[in-house]
Design a protein around this motif. Structure first.
Motif, short mmCIF file in Angstrom:
data_model
loop_
_atom_site.label_atom_id
_atom_site.label_comp_id
_atom_site.label_asym_id
_atom_site.label_seq_id
_atom_site.Cartn_x
_atom_site.Cartn_y
_atom_site.Cartn_z
N SER A 29 0.87 -1.29 -0.19
CA SER A 29 -0.08 0.06 0.17
C SER A 29 0.80 1.32 -0.05
CB SER A 29 -0.88 0.13 1.28
OG SER A 29 -1.81 -0.93 1.18
N GLU A 60 -8.68 5.03 -1.71
CA GLU A 60 -9.52 4.17 -2.30
C GLU A 60 -9.11 3.69 -3.60
OE1 GLU A 60 -12.95 1.89 -2.99
OE2 GLU A 60 -12.37 2.87 -1.19
N TYR A 108 -6.57 1.06 -2.97
CA TYR A 108 -7.10 -0.23 -2.42
C TYR A 108 -7.65 -1.12 -3.66
CZ TYR A 108 -10.55 -3.40 -0.30
OH TYR A 108 -11.22 -4.46 0.16
N GLU A 165 -4.64 -2.54 -5.72
CA GLU A 165 -3.93 -3.89 -5.15
C GLU A 165 -4.65 -4.88 -5.34
OE1 GLU A 165 -1.65 -3.33 -1.41
OE2 GLU A 165 -2.55 -1.46 -1.29
N ARG A 170 -8.95 -2.81 4.23
CA ARG A 170 -8.90 -1.09 3.86
C ARG A 170 -7.99 -0.31 4.67
NH1 ARG A 170 -12.48 0.79 0.52
NH2 ARG A 170 -13.80 -0.76 -0.66
N PRO A 207 -3.97 1.25 2.88
CA PRO A 207 -3.82 2.58 2.04
C PRO A 207 -4.33 3.56 2.95
CG PRO A 207 -5.58 0.93 1.18
CD PRO A 207 -4.83 0.06 2.20
N TYR A 208 -5.38 3.53 3.62
CA TYR A 208 -6.22 4.74 4.24
C TYR A 208 -5.05 4.95 5.31
CZ TYR A 208 -10.52 3.83 1.86
OH TYR A 208 -11.47 3.82 0.86
#
Length: 330
Positions: free
Chosen positions: A108, A133, A136, A139, A149, A152-153
């Protein structure tokens, strides 16, 4: 000749809730994680030298030149991502501070850093949530990675925080820089390498399959993990250090119930050494079995505990918290 542009994404450490952010659990029950970004990460540097697009990776010890290479998995997909976004010439250098597959969200970090670089080149930078988003989706659907989730966030947004997820919706609960818990974690965190990396997709398959089939034991454990993570955030916000550390250990005990590939004898030995040496909490990062063990200590105990852990691994290092997420290095 153009100057070099470098995008950077920090790695993340997870204190609790990892696994509750994965489909289908996240859509049916909602997930909750507590994580923080650290001062180790991935750099993606770009220089337009007018030649064919070249990607080189110090970590993979491999280069890729468009039109001159066979399929090379990660680098091949990276070229596709760059070309579809209009980057068709120049040099890209990928450089990470730890080996890929170490449980710190490295994939990420790589994708969010690449998307931030693309935004810089286009002159149109997406906000962190939108970038996360997109990362995600890339990936999952282009790289074929099974992931939650949070990665990446957590990385795009940065900082020490709780994160609530419900499907594609998310809420961030920041823990302020300078707070008691922030200062404690910032001054007392050690990472211990197990000596191997692993593919997170393989480690998470058992959990995803069990969750999709409606296995009540798995769902019950995920519910307990979510509850512990929510309590962990409350302890952090209220300055209850003992409660926070106790919940980190509790979260790891529940995590181990999710499958046979979550832990190993080596991981448990490292954790046992850390705790017997006076660490407040310890757990493995990522999906399971290998990578880095997170060790949380009182700042005054760091030197002694780090020295003791050197008997278990040749790669034991201190990290600090990074209050920022993915960004261009100026």
């Amino acid at each position: 000749m153009s100057s070099t542009i470098t995008s950077y994404s920090p790695f993340r450490i997870t204190f609790g809730g990892g696994g509750t952010d994965i489909e289908p659990f996240i859509s049916t029950h909602g997930g909750f994680v507590v994580n923080a970004t650290i001062d180790r990460g991935v750099r993606v540097s770009y220089k337009d030298d007018g030649h064919s697009l070249e990607i080189s990776s110090r970590d993979l010890l491999r280069s890729y030149i468009v039109g001159a290479n066979e399929h090379t998995e990660v680098l091949d997909r990276m070229v596709e991502l760059l070309e579809v976004n209009g980057v068709k010439r120049g040099r890209i250098l990928l450089n990470g501070d730890v080996p890929p597959g170490s449980g710190l969200g490295s994939s990420s970090a790589l994708i969010t850093a690449t998307l931030r670089l693309i935004g810089e080149l286009r002159g149109a930078v997406d906000p962190p949530g939108k970038m996360a988003e997109e990362a995600y989706d890339i990936e999952m659907n282009r790289f074929g990675v099974t992931l939650g989730r949070q990665d990446p966030y957590a990385i795009a947004i940065g900082g020490f925080k709780g994160m609530a997820f419900r499907g594609k919706e998310f809420t961030v609960h920041p823990i302020q820089v300078g707070s008691r818990i922030f200062s404690e974690i910032d001054g007392g965190t050690i990472l211990v390498y197990t000596g191997k990396t692993r593919e997170s997709t393989e480690a998470l398959k058992d959990q995803v399959q069990a969750s999709r089939s409606g296995d009540m034991e798995t769902i019950g454990n995920l519910e307990r993990m979510k509850d512990v993570a929510e309590k962990m955030l409350h302890s952090a916000l209220s300055g209850d250090l003992d409660g926070f550390y106790s919940l980190v250990n509790a979260a790891w005990e529940i995590k181990k119930r999710l499958g046979s590939r979550v832990t190993s004898e080596r991981v448990e030995r490292i954790i046992g050494t850390a705790l017997s040496s006076g660490a407040r909490a310890a757990r493995l990062m990522g999906g399971g079995r290998d990578g880095f063990v997170l060790v949380l200590c009182r700042p005054g105990d760091v030197d002694r505990i780090q020295s003791r852990l050197m008997s278990e691994s040749e790669f034991v290092f201190r990290v600090s918290l990074d209050p920022q997420g993915t960004r261009i290095l100026r």
